[in-house]
Design a protein around this motif. Structure first.
Motif, PDB file in Angstrom:
ATOM      1  N   HIS A   1     -60.592  26.753   0.216  1.00 36.70           N
ATOM      2  CA  HIS A   1     -60.585  25.368   0.633  1.00 36.70           C
ATOM      3  C   HIS A   1     -61.830  24.693   0.046  1.00 36.70           C
ATOM      4  O   HIS A   1     -62.940  25.194   0.210  1.00 36.70           O
TER       5      HIS A   1
ATOM      6  N   PRO B   1     -53.411  30.018   3.637  1.00 39.50           N
ATOM      7  CA  PRO B   1     -53.577  28.561   3.626  1.00 39.50           C
ATOM      8  C   PRO B   1     -53.572  28.006   5.048  1.00 39.50           C
ATOM      9  O   PRO B   1     -53.006  28.607   5.966  1.00 39.50           O
TER      10      PRO B   1
ATOM     11  N   GLU C   1     -57.399  21.832   6.499  1.00 38.78           N
ATOM     12  CA  GLU C   1     -57.575  20.735   5.538  1.00 38.78           C
ATOM     13  C   GLU C   1     -57.701  19.408   6.268  1.00 38.78           C
ATOM     14  O   GLU C   1     -58.570  18.581   5.943  1.00 38.78           O
TER      15      GLU C   1
ATOM     16  N   THR D   1     -56.936  22.673  -1.800  1.00 37.15           N
ATOM     17  CA  THR D   1     -56.854  24.114  -1.608  1.00 37.15           C
ATOM     18  C   THR D   1     -56.363  24.768  -2.898  1.00 37.15           C
ATOM     19  O   THR D   1     -55.388  24.312  -3.495  1.00 37.15           O
TER      20      THR D   1
ATOM     21  N   VAL E   1     -56.790  31.897  -0.309  1.00 36.70           N
ATOM     22  CA  VAL E   1     -57.056  30.540  -0.768  1.00 36.70           C
ATOM     23  C   VAL E   1     -58.546  30.238  -0.696  1.00 36.70           C
ATOM     24  O   VAL E   1     -59.304  30.900   0.020  1.00 36.70           O
TER      25      VAL E   1
END
Length: 225
Positions: free
Chosen positions: A219, A187, A192, A205, A217
């Motif tokens: 996104h 992450p 983000e 996410t 992850v």
């Protein structure tokens, strides 16, 4: 169950445009190594499949959707896209000719031959960022699985995809309301925030737990309509 702890057999070693790429087999599992760093294998494709599935689910309902998959890898994202009839066109951009050859005429063809034969599928051998900057077509979704994600890249040139210029190229290749989906080995709250700062909307996410360590992850972000 395949033994992932045994010795690996090198199937092919090739010098590519960005360094050495190696295809290995460990039991029934194939692995791709670039410049001495493990990139991916065929043991578990959940997050790579989710990359494509989540992008489609984030689009408004409707037929005739187009998707660009950045990175052929071991083929899981391609397989997910080819199995979904709502994708009318699937473009795969892979910069390593060796990886494409391993799918077309080598051992990985046992996994992806059917998908590559699908008339909706086009494979482009090119650097992804170059393609995004120069292509004269837009897509409903970009599903990008390049290197290990925005915070750790094996190849320095891949950093540009996650920089402002790379995000601009992604935005320009998406239709209004199109979805950007980016795979990462971990992450990144900073990434983000970068997506939000660049004007992408509905940034979120999705985590995929792995056997050990932090989760993989995806996104997700949407270009403003």
């Amino acid at each position: 169950m395949d033994d992932l702890t045994g010795a690996a057999t090198v199937m092919e070693r090739r010098q590519g445009p960005y360094g050495e790429v190696v295809l290995r087999r460990r039991g029934g599992i194939y692995e791709i190594i670039e410049n001495g760093c493990f990139l991916m294998d065929t043991s578990d494709g959940r997050s790579e499949r989710l990359l494509v599935r989540a992008a489609l689910e984030a689009l408004p309902p409707g037929p005739g959707r187009s998707v660009l998959i950045g990175g052929l890898g071991v083929g899981f994202s391609l397989l997910e896209a080819a199995a979904e009839p709502r994708w009318s066109a699937v473009t795969v951009v892979e910069r390593e000719p060796a990886v494409v050859d391993w799918h077309r005429t080598g051992p990985l063809g046992s996994l992806t031959a059917g998908a590559l034969a699908d008339p909706r599928v086009t494979v482009v051998v090119a650097d992804l960022l170059d393609h995004l900057r120069t292509a004269d077509v837009t897509y409903d979704a970009l599903c990008l699985d390049v290197d290990n994600g925005p915070q750790w890249t094996v190849t320095e040139s891949n950093d540009g995809l996650y920089a402002p210029a790379g995000l601009a190229a992604c935005r320009d290749r998406l239709v209004p309301g199109g979805v950007l989906a980016i795979w990462s080995a971990q992450p990144s709250a900073e990434f983000e925030e970068a997506l939000r700062n660049f004007g992408f909307q509905q940034v979120r996410t999705i985590a995929v737990p792995v056997a050990r360590g932090v989760p993989n992850v995806v996104h997700l972000a949407v270009r403003a309509a």
